[in-house]
Design an enzyme around this catalytic site. Sequence first.
Site, PDB file in Angstrom:
ATOM      1  N   LEU A  41      24.152  66.715  68.505  1.00  0.00           N
ATOM      2  CA  LEU A  41      24.654  66.463  69.844  1.00  0.00           C
ATOM      3  C   LEU A  41      26.094  66.010  69.662  1.00  0.00           C
ATOM      4  O   LEU A  41      26.371  65.126  68.848  1.00  0.00           O
ATOM      5  CB  LEU A  41      23.801  65.384  70.531  1.00  0.00           C
ATOM      6  N   ASP A  42      27.008  66.641  70.373  1.00  0.00           N
ATOM      7  CA  ASP A  42      28.436  66.362  70.181  1.00  0.00           C
ATOM      8  C   ASP A  42      28.756  64.879  70.297  1.00  0.00           C
ATOM      9  O   ASP A  42      28.090  64.125  71.012  1.00  0.00           O
ATOM     10  CB  ASP A  42      29.276  67.119  71.224  1.00  0.00           C
TER      11      ASP A  42
END
Length: 183
Positions: A41-42
Amino acid sequence: MARIILFNKPFQVLSQFTDDQGRGTLADYLKRPGFYPAGRLDYDSEGLLLLTDEGALKHRISHPKHKLRKRYWVQVEGAPDPGAIKKLLNGVALKDGPARALSAEHIPEPKVWHRHPPIRERQNQATHWISMEIDEGRNRQVRRMTAAVGLPTLRLIRAAIGPWELDLLKPGQWREDIVNLPK
């Protein structure tokens, strides 16, 4: 049986345990040897990240061929009119190929935590929320999709991956579950 951790990844935390630049990492929140992220997840996204101690389960969650659905709550700048939602559902052209949402709808603001720092807001531009599901995980895909329909993403929260949901976990909180792997 495998163990899985459902973790609410805070904003500006990396989906890894180390960083040579001093940024926040999973090690700041989880002290569980043997668990590894199943996907990513960024850094500037929030929400559900799964970690597991079982390689087969990690592969089943993160490998693109399994097409596991992921649901996102996306705060966008501007109003998502029916035409923009339809474009997300029909597919948009991205530099790395077409992408389409499995579902997309304008939703009321979800009950979520306050983010620090808060999103940037413009006095003359309202923000709205979209719930969107995809079964891919290309780099910054949701952000690029909303931008392609004229709705820049201001905040991105992953609410679910397959059968696992964020539920009431606050940023930095986690819980462990047991998963029975099929033979």
